[in-house]
Design a protein around this motif. Structure first.
Motif, PDB file in Angstrom:
ATOM      1  N   SER A  21      -8.434   7.007  -2.932  1.00 33.79           N
ATOM      2  CA  SER A  21      -9.104   5.706  -3.066  1.00 33.79           C
ATOM      3  C   SER A  21     -10.410   5.657  -2.275  1.00 33.79           C
ATOM      4  O   SER A  21     -11.303   4.864  -2.589  1.00 33.79           O
ATOM      5  CB  SER A  21      -8.177   4.581  -2.591  1.00 33.79           C
ATOM      6  OG  SER A  21      -7.799   4.776  -1.229  1.00 33.79           O
ATOM      7  N   ASN A  67       1.319   7.072  -6.422  1.00 35.97           N
ATOM      8  CA  ASN A  67       0.215   8.001  -6.687  1.00 35.97           C
ATOM      9  C   ASN A  67       0.614   9.447  -6.417  1.00 35.97           C
ATOM     10  O   ASN A  67       0.263  10.357  -7.181  1.00 35.97           O
ATOM     11  CB  ASN A  67      -1.003   7.627  -5.844  1.00 35.97           C
ATOM     12  CG  ASN A  67      -1.717   6.401  -6.377  1.00 35.97           C
ATOM     13  OD1 ASN A  67      -1.573   6.035  -7.534  1.00 35.97           O
ATOM     14  ND2 ASN A  67      -2.494   5.752  -5.509  1.00 35.97           N
ATOM     15  N   ARG A  82     -16.124   5.811   4.515  1.00 34.93           N
ATOM     16  CA  ARG A  82     -16.845   6.120   3.281  1.00 34.93           C
ATOM     17  C   ARG A  82     -18.355   5.973   3.461  1.00 34.93           C
ATOM     18  O   ARG A  82     -19.149   6.812   3.007  1.00 34.93           O
ATOM     19  CB  ARG A  82     -16.352   5.185   2.170  1.00 34.93           C
ATOM     20  CG  ARG A  82     -17.125   5.287   0.870  1.00 34.93           C
ATOM     21  CD  ARG A  82     -17.016   6.663   0.249  1.00 34.93           C
ATOM     22  NE  ARG A  82     -17.777   6.721  -1.000  1.00 34.93           N
ATOM     23  CZ  ARG A  82     -18.548   7.737  -1.361  1.00 34.93           C
ATOM     24  NH1 ARG A  82     -18.669   8.796  -0.559  1.00 34.93           N
ATOM     25  NH2 ARG A  82     -19.187   7.716  -2.505  1.00 34.93           N
ATOM     26  N   THR A 103       2.160   1.913  -3.402  1.00 40.51           N
ATOM     27  CA  THR A 103       1.094   2.480  -4.229  1.00 40.51           C
ATOM     28  C   THR A 103       0.884   3.954  -3.925  1.00 40.51           C
ATOM     29  O   THR A 103       0.739   4.785  -4.832  1.00 40.51           O
ATOM     30  CB  THR A 103      -0.223   1.708  -3.999  1.00 40.51           C
ATOM     31  OG1 THR A 103      -0.041   0.334  -4.349  1.00 40.51           O
ATOM     32  CG2 THR A 103      -1.353   2.297  -4.837  1.00 40.51           C
ATOM     33  N   ASP A 104       0.882   4.312  -2.627  1.00 43.94           N
ATOM     34  CA  ASP A 104       0.695   5.709  -2.231  1.00 43.94           C
ATOM     35  C   ASP A 104       1.837   6.585  -2.733  1.00 43.94           C
ATOM     36  O   ASP A 104       1.612   7.714  -3.194  1.00 43.94           O
ATOM     37  CB  ASP A 104       0.592   5.808  -0.703  1.00 43.94           C
ATOM     38  CG  ASP A 104      -0.722   5.260  -0.168  1.00 43.94           C
ATOM     39  OD1 ASP A 104      -1.676   5.129  -0.962  1.00 43.94           O
ATOM     40  OD2 ASP A 104      -0.800   4.951   1.031  1.00 43.94           O
ATOM     41  N   GLN A 134       0.830  -1.205   0.000  1.00 49.33           N
ATOM     42  CA  GLN A 134       0.000   0.000   0.000  1.00 49.33           C
ATOM     43  C   GLN A 134       0.863   1.253   0.000  1.00 49.33           C
ATOM     44  O   GLN A 134       0.569   2.243  -0.678  1.00 49.33           O
ATOM     45  CB  GLN A 134      -0.918  -0.006   1.221  1.00 49.33           C
ATOM     46  CG  GLN A 134      -1.910   1.150   1.271  1.00 49.33           C
ATOM     47  CD  GLN A 134      -2.914   1.082   0.139  1.00 49.33           C
ATOM     48  OE1 GLN A 134      -3.686   0.152   0.052  1.00 49.33           O
ATOM     49  NE2 GLN A 134      -2.892   2.070  -0.751  1.00 49.33           N
ATOM     50  N   GLU A 176      -8.345  -2.678   6.202  1.00 49.10           N
ATOM     51  CA  GLU A 176      -8.905  -1.622   5.359  1.00 49.10           C
ATOM     52  C   GLU A 176     -10.364  -1.323   5.683  1.00 49.10           C
ATOM     53  O   GLU A 176     -10.975  -0.461   5.050  1.00 49.10           O
ATOM     54  CB  GLU A 176      -8.773  -2.008   3.888  1.00 49.10           C
ATOM     55  CG  GLU A 176      -7.351  -1.978   3.359  1.00 49.10           C
ATOM     56  CD  GLU A 176      -6.749  -0.581   3.417  1.00 49.10           C
ATOM     57  OE1 GLU A 176      -7.392   0.367   2.931  1.00 49.10           O
ATOM     58  OE2 GLU A 176      -5.657  -0.432   3.978  1.00 49.10           O
ATOM     59  N   SER A 184     -11.541   2.294   6.323  1.00 52.57           N
ATOM     60  CA  SER A 184     -11.789   3.144   5.144  1.00 52.57           C
ATOM     61  C   SER A 184     -13.213   2.958   4.652  1.00 52.57           C
ATOM     62  O   SER A 184     -13.885   3.929   4.266  1.00 52.57           O
ATOM     63  CB  SER A 184     -10.803   2.797   4.026  1.00 52.57           C
ATOM     64  OG  SER A 184      -9.477   3.102   4.407  1.00 52.57           O
ATOM     65  N   ASP A 244     -12.769   7.793  -2.255  1.00 51.39           N
ATOM     66  CA  ASP A 244     -13.882   8.216  -3.107  1.00 51.39           C
ATOM     67  C   ASP A 244     -14.296   7.129  -4.097  1.00 51.39           C
ATOM     68  O   ASP A 244     -15.375   7.202  -4.686  1.00 51.39           O
ATOM     69  CB  ASP A 244     -13.499   9.487  -3.876  1.00 51.39           C
ATOM     70  CG  ASP A 244     -13.201  10.649  -2.939  1.00 51.39           C
ATOM     71  OD1 ASP A 244     -13.849  10.714  -1.873  1.00 51.39           O
ATOM     72  OD2 ASP A 244     -12.334  11.476  -3.267  1.00 51.39           O
ATOM     73  N   LYS A 245     -13.439   6.126  -4.274  1.00 51.91           N
ATOM     74  CA  LYS A 245     -13.736   5.053  -5.234  1.00 51.91           C
ATOM     75  C   LYS A 245     -14.518   3.901  -4.601  1.00 51.91           C
ATOM     76  O   LYS A 245     -14.953   2.990  -5.297  1.00 51.91           O
ATOM     77  CB  LYS A 245     -12.437   4.524  -5.836  1.00 51.91           C
ATOM     78  CG  LYS A 245     -11.664   5.555  -6.653  1.00 51.91           C
ATOM     79  CD  LYS A 245     -10.374   4.964  -7.214  1.00 51.91           C
ATOM     80  CE  LYS A 245      -9.589   5.996  -8.016  1.00 51.91           C
ATOM     81  NZ  LYS A 245      -8.326   5.412  -8.540  1.00 51.91           N
ATOM     82  N   ILE A 246     -14.679   3.943  -3.284  1.00 52.03           N
ATOM     83  CA  ILE A 246     -15.434   2.878  -2.605  1.00 52.03           C
ATOM     84  C   ILE A 246     -16.908   3.041  -2.929  1.00 52.03           C
ATOM     85  O   ILE A 246     -17.512   4.073  -2.654  1.00 52.03           O
ATOM     86  CB  ILE A 246     -15.207   2.929  -1.081  1.00 52.03           C
ATOM     87  CG1 ILE A 246     -13.733   2.680  -0.747  1.00 52.03           C
ATOM     88  CG2 ILE A 246     -16.082   1.891  -0.372  1.00 52.03           C
ATOM     89  CD1 ILE A 246     -13.381   2.853   0.721  1.00 52.03           C
TER      90      ILE A 246
END
Length: 270
Positions: free
Chosen positions: A117, A107, A226, A103-104, A100, A219, A222, A119-121
């Protein structure tokens, strides 16, 4: 006989630590000179001290080590097996954290915000039906959850098998506490079953905001954030305790990334 200094040097343990181990009853000097208080250890104690070192390297606490030293081989095997599983889970968590983090970093190099991410949930409204739940409700601290899940879910599985009950769904955890408390949270482990036997209760259905997590349980926060944001923004409010449904069995899943968990927030319009 070895002086405390010689014993310390051979075993790679400071004399201060050896004195502390003596105080807590982990390993005592074989002999203490009554005149000068000098401590001496026998050659035979080297093996015990090396075992203590080995158990410490396995991340057993001193209290756990003290108990383990008294176990026979069968119980020692069980203790080691349990600790290995615990360390394996921590290793998976660390591997996921490193993945992770990479990835961060990637990004951020691309100008993508670190928490984009969230907002993508995806969140959807679903209508759930009533259920008859076989349950166990306990106060669990944050340290109890990993062990508690397997312990109480297994106990429910045993009851289902012993009484030949009809299983209608996957295991669930319902969180009743109004706020998070590391020292203890009101937690209910449950299975939907057909028969209304002793130890079951009615669980009403209703409108829920629901999201699916595909990944490790770490996770879930998160997903909760959301869902809470969605509920507020869409003009809903919570009407009862949130709950999770475990679509996959963690004991039969190769990696944390393969875990699938559904999270439900019972809601109504404001």
């Amino acid at each position: 006989m070895l002086s405390i200094g010689e014993f310390s040097k051979v075993c790679g343990v400071s004399t201060k630590t050896l004195r502390y181990y003596d105080e807590i009853g982990l390993i005592h000097p074989d002999e203490i000179n009554p005149e000068n208080g000098y401590r001496y250890y026998s050659i035979g104690q080297l093996k015990k001290m090396l075992l203590i070192n080995r158990l410490k390297s396995f991340h057993f606490s001193l209290e756990e080590t003290k108990i383990i030293l008294e176990l026979d081989d069968e119980k020692l095997y069980t203790a080691l097996h349990r600790k290995r599983n615990e360390l394996q889970e921590k290793l998976h968590d660390l591997e996921y954290a490193l993945k992770q983090m990479s990835t961060d970093i990637s990004n951020l190099e691309k100008g993508i915000p670190m928490m984009a991410s969230l907002d993508k949930i995806e969140v959807q409204l679903v209508e759930t039906g009533p259920m008859n739940l076989l349950y166990i409700r306990q106060m669990l601290s944050s340290d109890d959850y990993a062990a508690g899940y397997g312990k109480y879910i297994s106990r429910l599985y045993e009851k289902i098998a012993d009484e030949k009950l009809t299983l209608l769904g996957m295991p669930m955890t319902i969180y009743h506490s109004q706020e998070y408390n590391p020292s203890g949270n009101d937690t209910e482990f449950a299975f939907p079953i057909k028969e209304p036997v002793q130890g079951t209760r009615d669980f009403p259905g209703g409108l829920c905001a629901m999201s699916v997590l595909k990944g490790p349980y770490s996770e879930l926060t998160s997903v909760y954030a959301r869902l809470r944001e969605w509920v507020e923004n869409e003009g809903y409010e919570l009407v009862s305790s949130p709950y999770e449904v475990y679509v996959t069995d963690p004991n039969q899943t190769a990696t944390p990334e393969e875990l699938v968990t559904e999270v439900y927030f019972p809601v109504k319009k404001k």
